[in-house]
Design an enzyme around this catalytic site. Structure first.
Site, PDB file in Angstrom:
ATOM      1  N   ALA A 162       0.833  -1.206   0.000  1.00 31.86           N
ATOM      2  CA  ALA A 162       0.000   0.000   0.000  1.00 31.86           C
ATOM      3  C   ALA A 162       0.865   1.253   0.000  1.00 31.86           C
ATOM      4  CB  ALA A 162      -0.926  -0.013   1.207  1.00 31.86           C
ATOM      5  N   TYR A 163       1.936   1.248   0.770  1.00 33.08           N
ATOM      6  CA  TYR A 163       2.843   2.396   0.806  1.00 33.08           C
ATOM      7  C   TYR A 163       3.480   2.618  -0.565  1.00 33.08           C
ATOM      8  CZ  TYR A 163       6.970   5.178   2.029  1.00 33.08           C
ATOM      9  OH  TYR A 163       7.944   6.152   2.078  1.00 33.08           O
ATOM     10  N   ALA A 164       3.960   1.540  -1.166  1.00 39.40           N
ATOM     11  CA  ALA A 164       4.571   1.658  -2.493  1.00 39.40           C
ATOM     12  C   ALA A 164       3.562   2.138  -3.527  1.00 39.40           C
ATOM     13  CB  ALA A 164       5.173   0.320  -2.923  1.00 39.40           C
TER      14      ALA A 164
END
Length: 254
Positions: A162-164
């Protein structure tokens, strides 16, 4: 807001002016201090931690620089418009904008709380978009916008999905904006750090895990905030022929 030099006005001899979001700690602090040492007047943006932002201002001024702390939510267009207006009122304009503000919440994609995804999206994507939009409207000739991505977009590490994804969006808007500003003499790039020794990265990781990650780089260590600030200083200053690029500042990790 903590103006250190409120009488500063744009003159022929006035310094270039930088806004650094998320500058109250970690990479943002190192960037603000480095740009201050390079002679730029620095607007030190913070989200909630005014005390830490004031410490950054004190460090910049103690080294002979000029700095001001201004708070606000990066995803709030009115707060960020006020941030840019403060920079213009105090220093006469804006030449460099560095978007270090961001949050990282890790989880396997199948288990991620969607509320956490929304939090990251609001800060990392909407916040970067809001500030980039204002930068595109206000940066002076010879200016530079530097957004922040992550080397995880290449490394595909589990729990970072999700961060990426939020940082992939940052890269897309950065590269497109560079081309939309054709003819303005304004560069737009992104820096993609690898594992860097900041609280954001270190918190919650056992020492053995940190050591294992450090050993994956050819240089045998984690990056430091100062390493990343060097890359930003290059793009903000002499790196005028680098435009529409993602610069991987990661020590060669693979």
């Amino acid at each position: 807001m903590n103006p250190v030099n409120p009488t500063a006005q744009a003159t022929a001899s006035a310094p270039r002016v930088a806004i650094v979001t998320g500058a109250s700690g970690g990479i943002g602090r190192a960037v603000a201090e480095r740009l201050g040492s390079d002679g730029l007047a620095v607007v030190v943006h913070y989200g909630r931690d005014k005390a830490s932002a004031d410490e950054v201002v004190a460090a910049v001024t103690a080294a002979g620089g000029v700095a001001t702390a201004v708070g606000g939510d990066v995803a709030d267009e009115d707060a960020m418009a006020a941030l840019f207006a403060t920079a213009e009122q105090l220093y006469g304009g804006v030449d460099v904008v560095v978007n270090t503000a961001g949050i990282m919440l890790l989880s396997p994609i199948a288990e991620l709380d969607l509320a956490d995804f929304d939090r990251m999206h609001r800060t990392n994507v909407r916040g970067t978009f809001v500030v980039s939009q204002l930068a595109a409207r206000t940066l002076r000739t010879g200016g530079a916008l530097i957004n922040f991505s992550t080397s995880v977009t290449r490394l595909q590490q589990p729990t970072y999905g999700a961060y990426a994804a939020t940082k992939g969006a940052v890269e897309a808007m950065t590269l497109i904006l560079a081309r939309e500003l054709q003819g303005r003499d304004v560069t737009v790039n992104a820096v993609a750090p690898g594992p860097t020794a900041t609280p954001l990265f270190l918190d919650g990781k056992p020492e053995a895990v940190i050591d294992a990650i450090a050993s994956r780089t050819p240089l045998g260590r984690l990056g430091t905030p100062d390493d990343i600030a060097e890359a930003v200083a290059f793009l903000a200053g002499p790196g005028r022929w680098v435009n529409g690029q993602v610069l991987y500042a990661n020590g060669g990790i693979a």
